[in-house]
Design a protein around this motif. Structure first.
Motif, PDB file in Angstrom:
ATOM      1  N   VAL A 247      -8.014  -5.633  -5.967  1.00 14.63           N
ATOM      2  CA  VAL A 247      -7.657  -6.791  -6.784  1.00 14.63           C
ATOM      3  C   VAL A 247      -6.241  -7.256  -6.453  1.00 14.63           C
ATOM      4  N   MET A 248      -5.373  -6.309  -6.088  1.00 13.53           N
ATOM      5  CA  MET A 248      -4.013  -6.710  -5.749  1.00 13.53           C
ATOM      6  C   MET A 248      -3.885  -7.197  -4.305  1.00 13.53           C
ATOM      7  N   VAL A 249      -4.513  -6.476  -3.384  1.00 15.80           N
ATOM      8  CA  VAL A 249      -4.256  -6.745  -1.965  1.00 15.80           C
ATOM      9  C   VAL A 249      -5.065  -7.931  -1.443  1.00 15.80           C
ATOM     10  N   LEU A 250      -6.324  -8.055  -1.883  1.00 13.08           N
ATOM     11  CA  LEU A 250      -7.153  -9.140  -1.343  1.00 13.08           C
ATOM     12  C   LEU A 250      -6.562 -10.527  -1.583  1.00 13.08           C
ATOM     13  N   PRO A 251      -6.189 -10.851  -2.851  1.00 11.16           N
ATOM     14  CA  PRO A 251      -5.589 -12.175  -3.038  1.00 11.16           C
ATOM     15  C   PRO A 251      -4.323 -12.344  -2.204  1.00 11.16           C
ATOM     16  N   LEU A 252      -3.551 -11.270  -2.085  1.00  7.33           N
ATOM     17  CA  LEU A 252      -2.333 -11.334  -1.288  1.00  7.33           C
ATOM     18  C   LEU A 252      -2.664 -11.677   0.170  1.00  7.33           C
ATOM     19  N   SER A 253      -3.694 -11.015   0.694  1.00  2.61           N
ATOM     20  CA  SER A 253      -4.114 -11.302   2.072  1.00  2.61           C
ATOM     21  C   SER A 253      -4.492 -12.760   2.236  1.00  2.61           C
ATOM     22  N   LEU A 254      -5.231 -13.265   1.239  1.00  2.00           N
ATOM     23  CA  LEU A 254      -5.665 -14.663   1.325  1.00  2.00           C
ATOM     24  C   LEU A 254      -4.464 -15.603   1.280  1.00  2.00           C
ATOM     25  N   VAL A 255      -3.539 -15.320   0.362  1.00  2.00           N
ATOM     26  CA  VAL A 255      -2.345 -16.163   0.266  1.00  2.00           C
ATOM     27  C   VAL A 255      -1.587 -16.130   1.590  1.00  2.00           C
ATOM     28  N   LEU A 256      -1.466 -14.928   2.169  1.00  2.00           N
ATOM     29  CA  LEU A 256      -0.719 -14.801   3.422  1.00  2.00           C
ATOM     30  C   LEU A 256      -1.372 -15.581   4.552  1.00  2.00           C
ATOM     31  N   SER A 257      -2.696 -15.552   4.624  1.00  2.00           N
ATOM     32  CA  SER A 257      -3.294 -16.300   5.735  1.00  2.00           C
ATOM     33  C   SER A 257      -3.183 -17.800   5.498  1.00  2.00           C
ATOM     34  N   TRP A 258      -3.136 -18.204   4.221  1.00  2.00           N
ATOM     35  CA  TRP A 258      -2.912 -19.616   3.924  1.00  2.00           C
ATOM     36  C   TRP A 258      -1.498 -20.020   4.370  1.00  2.00           C
ATOM     37  N   VAL A 259      -0.516 -19.182   3.999  1.00  2.00           N
ATOM     38  CA  VAL A 259       0.865 -19.457   4.414  1.00  2.00           C
ATOM     39  C   VAL A 259       0.947 -19.530   5.937  1.00  2.00           C
ATOM     40  N   GLU A 260       0.272 -18.594   6.584  1.00  2.00           N
ATOM     41  CA  GLU A 260       0.289 -18.542   8.048  1.00  2.00           C
ATOM     42  C   GLU A 260      -0.220 -19.855   8.641  1.00  2.00           C
ATOM     43  N   ARG A 261      -1.348 -20.324   8.085  1.00  2.00           N
ATOM     44  CA  ARG A 261      -1.897 -21.588   8.597  1.00  2.00           C
ATOM     45  C   ARG A 261      -0.904 -22.722   8.387  1.00  2.00           C
TER      46      ARG A 261
ATOM     47  N   LYS B  58       0.823  -1.216   0.000  1.00  2.00           N
ATOM     48  CA  LYS B  58       0.000   0.000   0.000  1.00  2.00           C
ATOM     49  C   LYS B  58       0.855   1.264   0.000  1.00  2.00           C
ATOM     50  N   GLU B  59       2.024   1.184   0.632  1.00  2.00           N
ATOM     51  CA  GLU B  59       2.918   2.353   0.666  1.00  2.00           C
ATOM     52  C   GLU B  59       3.415   2.744  -0.725  1.00  2.00           C
ATOM     53  N   THR B  60       3.336   1.812  -1.702  1.00  2.00           N
ATOM     54  CA  THR B  60       3.789   2.182  -3.051  1.00  2.00           C
ATOM     55  C   THR B  60       2.952   3.327  -3.611  1.00  2.00           C
ATOM     56  N   SER B  61       1.806   3.599  -3.002  1.00  2.00           N
ATOM     57  CA  SER B  61       0.908   4.621  -3.541  1.00  2.00           C
ATOM     58  C   SER B  61       1.501   6.024  -3.507  1.00  2.00           C
ATOM     59  N   ILE B  62       2.660   6.220  -2.896  1.00  2.00           N
ATOM     60  CA  ILE B  62       3.209   7.577  -2.916  1.00  2.00           C
ATOM     61  C   ILE B  62       4.362   7.750  -3.900  1.00  2.00           C
ATOM     62  N   VAL B  63       4.670   6.689  -4.675  1.00  2.00           N
ATOM     63  CA  VAL B  63       5.802   6.849  -5.591  1.00  2.00           C
ATOM     64  C   VAL B  63       5.484   7.821  -6.733  1.00  2.00           C
ATOM     65  N   GLY B  64       4.209   8.180  -6.878  1.00  2.00           N
ATOM     66  CA  GLY B  64       3.860   9.217  -7.846  1.00  2.00           C
ATOM     67  C   GLY B  64       4.612  10.506  -7.574  1.00  2.00           C
ATOM     68  N   ALA B  65       4.996  10.696  -6.334  1.00  2.00           N
ATOM     69  CA  ALA B  65       5.723  11.901  -5.947  1.00  2.00           C
ATOM     70  C   ALA B  65       7.078  11.999  -6.642  1.00  2.00           C
ATOM     71  N   ILE B  66       7.605  10.861  -7.106  1.00  2.00           N
ATOM     72  CA  ILE B  66       8.841  10.945  -7.888  1.00  2.00           C
ATOM     73  C   ILE B  66       8.550  10.528  -9.327  1.00  2.00           C
ATOM     74  N   ALA B  67       7.364  10.962  -9.811  1.00  2.00           N
ATOM     75  CA  ALA B  67       7.012  10.883 -11.228  1.00  2.00           C
ATOM     76  C   ALA B  67       6.828   9.481 -11.790  1.00  2.00           C
TER      77      ALA B  67
END
Lengths: 234, 251
Positions: free
Chosen positions: A211-225, A171-180
């Motif tokens: 679309v990007m974060v939700l699947p990632l969250s699901l994958v992460l909780s699977w890995v966690e389990r 989510k932090e990538t959302s500020i890279v617009g600041a460097i064009a």
């Protein structure tokens, strides 16, 4: 689908411009790819740095440990935006020129490395002293002890905070617009600026992140389990 | 075996302190091959610390520990080598929770001793069979009872083919009905001639398994005697007082 915007006494309703949204999709697609690339490398390097630094901190390596602790404080107590500006506008003044992408990945790694270091470190410190003695008592070397006894357990303990860091960094990538860089956020801002299609652009922006974060969250909780199964059961 | 033919381990004038506090003072002890030494004493007398010194888990300040023509009290000892010959079992089992039973047992033989998997696995399974837990070899520690975990911990140490085994209050965390299954394993080892140093609070067990009883108090060895003598007529008042604590009819 209708979106109503109420202004003053009269309700003004506005219908979404589907055609505009479909035409904008390729722009969002390209931006998602960029966001994905930045996040992927930034997160990968952050994890590596976190792993190495936390082990160095654990073994209290002289001097190096102090440098790492200073880095962690510097990284965690300055905003990513400031770090990016330093890399993008500051470094060229001393003759170091980096591409926008390199700046973004380095900036993200600089930020993420400290978060990952702390996450791994808390996991390592949670592995009991007696577990270590038990490993020593069967003749394991320091390296074997870290590899077979400490790190697997530390990883299982740290995984919720590592996962939270992964999503945070994406989510932090959302500020890279600041460097064009034309990431998702920047594409949406551009479209709003050029066509005044605020609702459409923002809706697509939110959807793209989901679309990007939700699947990632699901994958992460699977890995966690998976990882925590052995130790903590289901 | 009061007069063992071969001395395996010889401790001379061992001193250990934590800061200013002395926990071991002038410990002298000879351990013969195949001998079972039971160390008794009140809490905090230094008996666990003594065992830990023998396995290099605690540095010592003075004295000598002769073992295999080395002095384990010196700071430059390669304890990785020594620990393959002196196994240790802990009070809280300390199995590795992220590994199955068989993985726990094979870690040392495969990674430290670099033995072949087939051969080590065969030995591990024989040992598991002997402690009655072969059917649990693929279980995780959390799926086992305390007594089972402790038997696995003993097997893990045995699978390194140690010459000496150290048992540090291995039944102290167990429910009473599980104490027996663990003690029976140790008793079996004694019958096979394993050299052992056992710290315990199980008086009946100490009496039946020990060749010699070492009684410690305040960091010193107060007396060393046969179980018969120790439990019927100890030579020191402190030992008598200690034994009285376990006699509830004297309350």
């Amino acid at each position: 689908m209708m979106v109503y915007i109420f202004g003053g006494r009269v309700g003004v309703h506005m219908q979404l411009n589907w055609e505009f949204m479909i035409e904008s999709l390729p722009l969002y697609g390209a931006a998602m790819w960029l966001t994905f690339k930045l996040a992927f490398w930034g997160i990968l390097f952050s994890l590596l740095i976190g792993l190495v630094f936390s082990v160095i901190l654990y073994y209290k390596v002289k001097v190096v440990s102090s440098v790492i602790l200073a880095y962690v404080e510097l990284s965690r107590n300055t905003p990513l935006l400031v770090q990016l500006f330093f890399l993008y506008y500051g470094l060229p003044k001393v003759g170091v020129h980096l591409s926008e992408t390199a700046c973004a990945i380095i900036g993200l790694t600089f930020l993420g490395g400290s978060y990952m270091t702390e996450a791994f470190r808390s996991g390592i410190e949670a592995v009991g002293r007696t577990q270590i003695e038990s490993g020593l008592s069967i003749g394991l070397s320091k390296v074997q002890l870290a590899r077979y006894v400490i790190l697997p357990q530390a990883f299982a303990i740290s995984i919720p905070s590592l996962g939270a860091n992964v999503i945070f960094l994406l989510k932090e990538t959302s500020i890279v617009g600041a460097i064009a860089l034309m990431d998702l956020m920047n594409v949406a801002k551009d479209l709003i600026g050029m066509y005044y299609k605020t609702a459409e652009s923002l809706l697509l922006l939110v959807l793209a992140y989901l679309v990007m974060v939700l699947p990632l969250s699901l994958v992460l909780s699977w890995v966690e389990r998976k990882v925590r199964y052995a130790e903590f059961g289901d | 075996m009061t007069h063992p033919e071969e001395i395996l381990l010889e401790i001379e004038g061992l001193e250990k302190s934590f800061g200013d506090r002395k926990v071991l003072e002038g410990i002298n002890l000879q351990v013969g091959k195949g001998e079972v030494i039971v160390i008794l004493g009140p809490s905090g007398c230094g008996k666990s610390t003594f065992l830990r010194c023998l396995n290099g888990l605690e540095p010592v300040q003075a004295g000598r520990i002769h073992y295999r023509s080395q002095d384990l009290a010196k700071p430059d000892v390669d304890f990785r080598e020594v620990r393959q010959h002196i196994g240790m079992v802990f009070q809280n089992y300390e199995l590795f929770p992220h590994m199955t039973v068989i993985e726990n047992i094979l870690l040392g033989p495969l990674k430290v001793q670099k033995r072949s998997r087939d051969e080590a696995q065969r030995q591990a399974e024989q040992l598991l069979e002997r402690v009655g837990l072969l059917d649990r070899k693929d279980a995780y520690p959390r799926q086992l009872s305390g007594g089972q975990k402790q038997r696995i911990a003993i097997v893990r140490a045995l699978c390194m083919n140690p010459e000496i085994m150290l048992f540090d209050e291995v039944t102290a965390s167990l429910d009473p009905e599980m104490v027996r299954e663990v003690l029976e394993v140790i008793l079996g080892l004694a019958k096979q001639g394993m050299t052992m140093l056992i710290v315990t609070h199980e008086m009946g067990f100490a009496r039946s398994v020990g060749d010699r009883i070492v009684f410690m108090d305040q960091g010193k060895i107060c007396e060393i005697s046969s179980p018969e003598q120790f439990f019927t007529s100890p030579s020191t008042e402190r030992a008598q007082h200690f034994l009285d604590i376990f006699q509830y009819d004297k309350l």
